[in-house]
Design a protein around this motif. Structure first.
Motif, mmCIF file in Angstrom:
data_model
loop_
_atom_site.group_PDB
_atom_site.id
_atom_site.type_symbol
_atom_site.label_atom_id
_atom_site.label_comp_id
_atom_site.label_asym_id
_atom_site.label_seq_id
_atom_site.Cartn_x
_atom_site.Cartn_y
_atom_site.Cartn_z
ATOM 1 N N LEU A 1 3.555 12.640 4.479
ATOM 2 C CA LEU A 1 4.582 11.664 4.110
ATOM 3 C C LEU A 1 4.118 10.863 2.905
ATOM 4 N N LYS A 2 5.087 10.326 2.180
ATOM 5 C CA LYS A 2 4.812 9.470 1.033
ATOM 6 C C LYS A 2 5.547 8.150 1.195
ATOM 7 N N ALA A 3 4.964 7.101 0.659
ATOM 8 C CA ALA A 3 5.612 5.795 0.665
ATOM 9 C C ALA A 3 5.050 4.996 -0.506
ATOM 10 N N ASP A 4 5.763 3.959 -0.888
ATOM 11 C CA ASP A 4 5.285 3.065 -1.937
ATOM 12 C C ASP A 4 4.421 1.995 -1.280
ATOM 13 N N LEU A 5 3.124 2.024 -1.555
ATOM 14 C CA LEU A 5 2.206 1.063 -0.959
ATOM 15 C C LEU A 5 1.778 -0.012 -1.952
ATOM 16 N N ALA A 6 2.524 -0.182 -3.037
ATOM 17 C CA ALA A 6 2.193 -1.195 -4.035
ATOM 18 C C ALA A 6 2.099 -2.568 -3.375
ATOM 19 N N GLY A 7 1.018 -3.278 -3.679
ATOM 20 C CA GLY A 7 0.820 -4.616 -3.138
ATOM 21 C C GLY A 7 0.207 -4.645 -1.753
ATOM 22 N N THR B 1 -2.803 8.175 -3.470
ATOM 23 C CA THR B 1 -1.694 8.626 -4.333
ATOM 24 C C THR B 1 -0.467 7.726 -4.210
ATOM 25 N N MET B 2 -0.472 6.801 -3.231
ATOM 26 C CA MET B 2 0.660 5.892 -3.024
ATOM 27 C C MET B 2 0.399 4.515 -3.628
ATOM 28 N N ASN B 3 -0.722 4.392 -4.345
ATOM 29 C CA ASN B 3 -1.045 3.219 -5.148
ATOM 30 C C ASN B 3 -1.082 1.900 -4.379
ATOM 31 N N PRO B 4 -1.864 1.826 -3.299
ATOM 32 C CA PRO B 4 -2.013 0.524 -2.634
ATOM 33 C C PRO B 4 -2.762 -0.462 -3.520
ATOM 34 N N GLN B 5 -2.514 -1.738 -3.314
ATOM 35 C CA GLN B 5 -3.230 -2.767 -4.066
ATOM 36 C C GLN B 5 -4.724 -2.719 -3.751
ATOM 37 N N LYS B 6 -5.022 -2.455 -2.472
ATOM 38 C CA LYS B 6 -6.421 -2.387 -2.052
ATOM 39 C C LYS B 6 -6.561 -1.251 -1.044
ATOM 40 N N ARG C 1 -4.410 -9.819 3.158
ATOM 41 C CA ARG C 1 -3.451 -9.088 3.972
ATOM 42 C C ARG C 1 -4.017 -7.766 4.484
ATOM 43 N N LEU C 2 -3.384 -7.262 5.562
ATOM 44 C CA LEU C 2 -3.763 -5.958 6.114
ATOM 45 C C LEU C 2 -2.505 -5.263 6.610
ATOM 46 N N ASP C 3 -2.129 -4.202 5.917
ATOM 47 C CA ASP C 3 -0.891 -3.493 6.231
ATOM 48 C C ASP C 3 -1.107 -2.251 7.082
ATOM 49 N N ILE C 4 -2.201 -1.534 6.831
ATOM 50 C CA ILE C 4 -2.480 -0.306 7.581
ATOM 51 C C ILE C 4 -3.969 -0.260 7.895
ATOM 52 N N THR D 1 -0.039 -10.990 8.028
ATOM 53 C CA THR D 1 0.591 -10.144 7.005
ATOM 54 C C THR D 1 2.063 -9.939 7.313
ATOM 55 N N ALA D 2 2.370 -9.662 8.558
ATOM 56 C CA ALA D 2 3.765 -9.468 8.976
ATOM 57 C C ALA D 2 4.588 -10.713 8.713
ATOM 58 N N GLN D 3 4.029 -11.858 9.049
ATOM 59 C CA GLN D 3 4.770 -13.114 8.906
ATOM 60 C C GLN D 3 4.962 -13.511 7.452
ATOM 61 N N ARG D 4 3.950 -13.349 6.636
ATOM 62 C CA ARG D 4 3.998 -13.820 5.246
ATOM 63 C C ARG D 4 4.746 -12.869 4.322
ATOM 64 N N HIS D 5 4.742 -11.581 4.677
ATOM 65 C CA HIS D 5 5.310 -10.598 3.755
ATOM 66 C C HIS D 5 6.505 -9.854 4.339
ATOM 67 N N SER D 6 6.968 -10.306 5.492
ATOM 68 C CA SER D 6 8.140 -9.696 6.153
ATOM 69 C C SER D 6 8.003 -8.179 6.229
#
Length: 346
Positions: A20-26, A48-53, A106-109, A153-158
């Protein structure tokens, strides 16, 4: 559900879809065990999805640095960072969490992939069997210590962060002795020298730790309030070429070599399932809450995990786990009290 040998073979022969692909910018992605195997291949996909970190969490400085360099050479992504963590050392896990709190934001994944497969008892400096500590205790410790970061992260970045714990289809074949699942101190028993000194008790150590990964995910999910925007799930990467089985010798090594030639996925193919668990169902992420996935589908866990005995073992091991980890780091107790419900959410 009981996974039959034939079902396992069919799954291994089935054509696997692309990652799968997704936009992970930021966004921030952390991968444990990222210097080799499916951990490294998953890191490549995320790069390849270009995460900020993108944090490659590894035990070895030299191997981790080599992985970061290889990742950049093969993907062009230049923002990967090597962070050291040794899951066989509770203090290293605490230091990683401390650093994350100071530096990462933040921590998304979070993909908890690191594991070892061993048939012999090796005590850690914390006096636990190394397989149980690495595959279950420290994996759970890091998840709980980073839980506040994911919720913030969930609260601040919806957004809806994902915690992915890499388990195994081998958990279906674990046979648990009645004395174990009725034991309120099952983890202390399983991780102690007296139990582990019997070679027979160590034969199924790896799949047993993967069963505890399932227990952890299901127990944590049932205690997360429904309003918490966080998806916790477990994933089976399938049977892949892996360094996990490097301790095999003799006829076992020969049998595994033949099995690999007939059935094994490449590490890259196996890593696609980790990416699926981290990115699928973007429109309805709640579908994956507390679930176990295999072959790019939500699947039932083992019959034992669903049985009354398994449910009791899951609840008892959760209580014991929180007690053990609360002594390792008092923040665990505070996090459980603040963020999790004491009544089970069904």
């Amino acid at each position: 559900m009981r996974l039959s040998v034939w079902s396992f073979i069919v799954d291994q022969w089935r054509r696997q879809p692309p990652a799968l692909k997704a936009d992970l910018a930021g966004k921030t992605v952390v991968i444990l065990g990222a210097n080799t195997g499916i951990g490294f291949e998953a890191s490549k996909h995320f790069a390849t999805m270009n995460p900020q970190k993108l944090i490659l969490a590894c035990r070895s400085q030299s191997k981790g640095q080599a992985a970061v360099a290889k990742l950049k050479a093969e993907t062009g992504y230049s923002k990967a960072e090597l962070w050291i963590i040794d899951l066989a050392d509770f203090s290293s896990v605490r230091q990683f969490a401390d650093r994350f709190e100071r530096e990462a934001g933040r921590l998304d994944i979070l993909v908890e992939n690191a594991a070892i497969g061993s048939f012999t008892y090796t005590p850690t400096k914390d006096n636990w069997d190394i397989s149980l500590q690495v595959n279950h205790l420290s994996t759970s410790l890091l998840a709980l210590l980073l839980l506040p970061a994911m919720i913030r992260t969930a609260q601040r970045h919806s957004t809806t962060p994902r915690l992915v714990v890499v388990s195994s289809g081998a958990h279906h074949w674990v046979e648990v002795d009645k004395k174990l699942y009725e034991n309120p101190d099952v983890l202390k028993t399983l991780g102690g020298a007296e139990y582990c000194s019997n070679p027979k008790n160590m034969q199924g150590r790896y799949p047993l730790t993967k069963l505890f990964n399932i227990f952890f995910v299901r127990a944590l999910n049932t205690r997360l309030p429904p309003s918490t925007s966080l998806v916790v799930n477990a994933v089976d990467p399938g049977y892949c070429y892996s360094e996990l089985r490097r301790e095999f010798s003799g006829m076992m090594a020969v049998f595994d070599w033949l099995m690999e030639k007939a059935l094994a996925f490449s590490a890259e193919v196996g890593s696609r399932r980790l990416v699926w668990a981290a990115l699928s169902h973007q429109d309805q992420p709640e579908k994956l809450r507390g679930e176990y996935s295999s072959n790019f589908n939500i699947m039932e866990v083992s019959d034992f995990a669903l049985s009354p005995e398994g449910v009791r073992m899951q609840d008892r091991s959760w209580v014991e786990l929180v007690e053990i980890l609360g002594k390792v780091d008092p923040r665990v107790t505070a996090i459980v009290d603040e963020y999790l419900s004491h009544s089970i959410v069904v």
